[in-house]
Design a protein around this motif. Sequence first.
Motif, PDB file in Angstrom:
ATOM      1  N   UNK A 139      12.710 -17.147 -47.018  1.00 58.19           N
ATOM      2  CA  UNK A 139      11.554 -16.251 -46.965  1.00 58.19           C
ATOM      3  C   UNK A 139      11.908 -14.867 -47.502  1.00 58.19           C
ATOM      4  N   UNK A 140      13.128 -14.436 -47.261  1.00 60.84           N
ATOM      5  CA  UNK A 140      13.559 -13.152 -47.816  1.00 60.84           C
ATOM      6  C   UNK A 140      13.591 -13.200 -49.338  1.00 60.84           C
ATOM      7  N   UNK A 142      11.834 -15.185 -51.293  1.00 52.98           N
ATOM      8  CA  UNK A 142      10.459 -15.245 -51.793  1.00 52.98           C
ATOM      9  C   UNK A 142       9.788 -13.878 -51.723  1.00 52.98           C
ATOM     10  N   UNK A 143      10.021 -13.157 -50.638  1.00 48.83           N
ATOM     11  CA  UNK A 143       9.413 -11.836 -50.485  1.00 48.83           C
ATOM     12  C   UNK A 143       9.918 -10.866 -51.549  1.00 48.83           C
ATOM     13  N   UNK A 144      11.223 -10.859 -51.784  1.00 50.29           N
ATOM     14  CA  UNK A 144      11.805  -9.900 -52.721  1.00 50.29           C
ATOM     15  C   UNK A 144      11.471 -10.253 -54.167  1.00 50.29           C
ATOM     16  N   UNK A 145      11.550 -11.533 -54.508  1.00 46.95           N
ATOM     17  CA  UNK A 145      11.431 -11.929 -55.909  1.00 46.95           C
ATOM     18  C   UNK A 145      10.000 -12.220 -56.358  1.00 46.95           C
ATOM     19  N   UNK A 146       9.138 -12.604 -55.422  1.00 50.38           N
ATOM     20  CA  UNK A 146       7.756 -12.905 -55.795  1.00 50.38           C
ATOM     21  C   UNK A 146       6.780 -11.825 -55.354  1.00 50.38           C
ATOM     22  N   UNK A 147       7.179 -11.020 -54.393  1.00 52.36           N
ATOM     23  CA  UNK A 147       6.325  -9.914 -53.967  1.00 52.36           C
ATOM     24  C   UNK A 147       4.969 -10.377 -53.485  1.00 52.36           C
ATOM     25  N   UNK A 148       3.926  -9.788 -54.063  1.00 50.25           N
ATOM     26  CA  UNK A 148       2.567 -10.074 -53.632  1.00 50.25           C
ATOM     27  C   UNK A 148       2.139 -11.509 -53.845  1.00 50.25           C
ATOM     28  N   UNK A 149       2.735 -12.183 -54.817  1.00 52.74           N
ATOM     29  CA  UNK A 149       2.378 -13.583 -55.042  1.00 52.74           C
ATOM     30  C   UNK A 149       2.716 -14.450 -53.836  1.00 52.74           C
ATOM     31  N   UNK A 150       3.725 -14.042 -53.101  1.00 50.51           N
ATOM     32  CA  UNK A 150       4.076 -14.753 -51.868  1.00 50.51           C
ATOM     33  C   UNK A 150       3.424 -14.116 -50.649  1.00 50.51           C
ATOM     34  N   UNK A 151       3.471 -12.801 -50.573  1.00 47.44           N
ATOM     35  CA  UNK A 151       3.024 -12.102 -49.370  1.00 47.44           C
ATOM     36  C   UNK A 151       1.505 -12.083 -49.220  1.00 47.44           C
ATOM     37  N   UNK A 152       0.770 -12.202 -50.317  1.00 52.22           N
ATOM     38  CA  UNK A 152      -0.686 -12.040 -50.269  1.00 52.22           C
ATOM     39  C   UNK A 152      -1.420 -13.333 -50.608  1.00 52.22           C
ATOM     40  N   UNK A 159       4.363 -13.806 -42.570  1.00 56.04           N
ATOM     41  CA  UNK A 159       4.741 -12.676 -41.712  1.00 56.04           C
ATOM     42  C   UNK A 159       4.848 -11.378 -42.497  1.00 56.04           C
ATOM     43  N   UNK A 160       4.681 -10.286 -41.783  1.00 48.63           N
ATOM     44  CA  UNK A 160       4.838  -8.959 -42.371  1.00 48.63           C
ATOM     45  C   UNK A 160       6.235  -8.803 -42.972  1.00 48.63           C
ATOM     46  N   UNK A 161       6.327  -7.988 -44.027  1.00 46.64           N
ATOM     47  CA  UNK A 161       7.612  -7.791 -44.687  1.00 46.64           C
ATOM     48  C   UNK A 161       8.689  -7.279 -43.752  1.00 46.64           C
ATOM     49  N   UNK A 162       8.318  -6.393 -42.839  1.00 45.60           N
ATOM     50  CA  UNK A 162       9.293  -5.876 -41.874  1.00 45.60           C
ATOM     51  C   UNK A 162       9.792  -6.986 -40.960  1.00 45.60           C
ATOM     52  N   UNK A 163       8.885  -7.865 -40.567  1.00 40.11           N
ATOM     53  CA  UNK A 163       9.267  -8.988 -39.706  1.00 40.11           C
ATOM     54  C   UNK A 163      10.234  -9.913 -40.442  1.00 40.11           C
ATOM     55  N   UNK A 164       9.946 -10.195 -41.711  1.00 40.92           N
ATOM     56  CA  UNK A 164      10.835 -11.062 -42.493  1.00 40.92           C
ATOM     57  C   UNK A 164      12.213 -10.422 -42.633  1.00 40.92           C
ATOM     58  N   UNK A 165      12.243  -9.109 -42.882  1.00 41.67           N
ATOM     59  CA  UNK A 165      13.524  -8.413 -43.033  1.00 41.67           C
ATOM     60  C   UNK A 165      14.327  -8.447 -41.735  1.00 41.67           C
ATOM     61  N   UNK A 166      13.672  -8.185 -40.611  1.00 48.76           N
ATOM     62  CA  UNK A 166      14.366  -8.220 -39.322  1.00 48.76           C
ATOM     63  C   UNK A 166      14.805  -9.641 -38.979  1.00 48.76           C
TER      64      UNK A 166
END
Length: 214
Positions: A139-140, A142-152, A159-166
């Motif tokens: 998930x980390x 996907x969040x970093x490399x795909x950005x909004x395509x994954x998160x939105x 999950x929220x980006x902060x939640x994924x990072x933690x």
Amino acid sequence: MPLPPDHNLRQFLLFAFALILPCFALWTLAAGAIAMPAVGLADMILHTAYPQIVDGVVFHGKDVVLMTQFGELNGRPVPPGQSEYRLAFAINPGILSYSLPFYATLYFATPGKRGVISFVSGVLVLYPLILVGILSVCMKELMINLGGQFMEQPGVFVPNGTVIALFYQLNVLIVPSVAPICLWAWQSRDTELIRGLLKLLPATEHTPADRFRD
């Protein structure tokens, strides 16, 4: 600091130093087989949860690769028809599964009778944490490399980006080293080694109120 009278601590340290290299050597040789069930489950979970994003989590030789539904053009995600390459990210399960040889070292270095069944039960406790760790790493990525395509993604819970990072930091930086120690300490709570170590802790001073109650 004095050692316990029966020298269990000294024996434990000697055994730990003797066992740590063989345990990690065996883990290195069997790392792929050890990670295979967790990788398979992560593949099922991520592909089911994010079918428009994740194509699969698979072994590529000795490596584990998170395959996406996107093509790759100059390192950027593009629709599959615009590229002959599939966008993928390398995943290293070893940063998670080293908890197993670490736990094995602690377990078998502890003086006293150490049953195999108890060890296997400990491995079964730790193994789901490896799966959770693989999910957090994926998930980390996907969040970093795909950005909004994954998160939105519309209609899909992410999950929220902060939640994924933690979640990533907890499962990669803390759990693989702390969980084996906690599990070993709990399983060894009745051994002379742990009892001796507890005796080395400074005694809690009584407050005036405590002395009055005594």
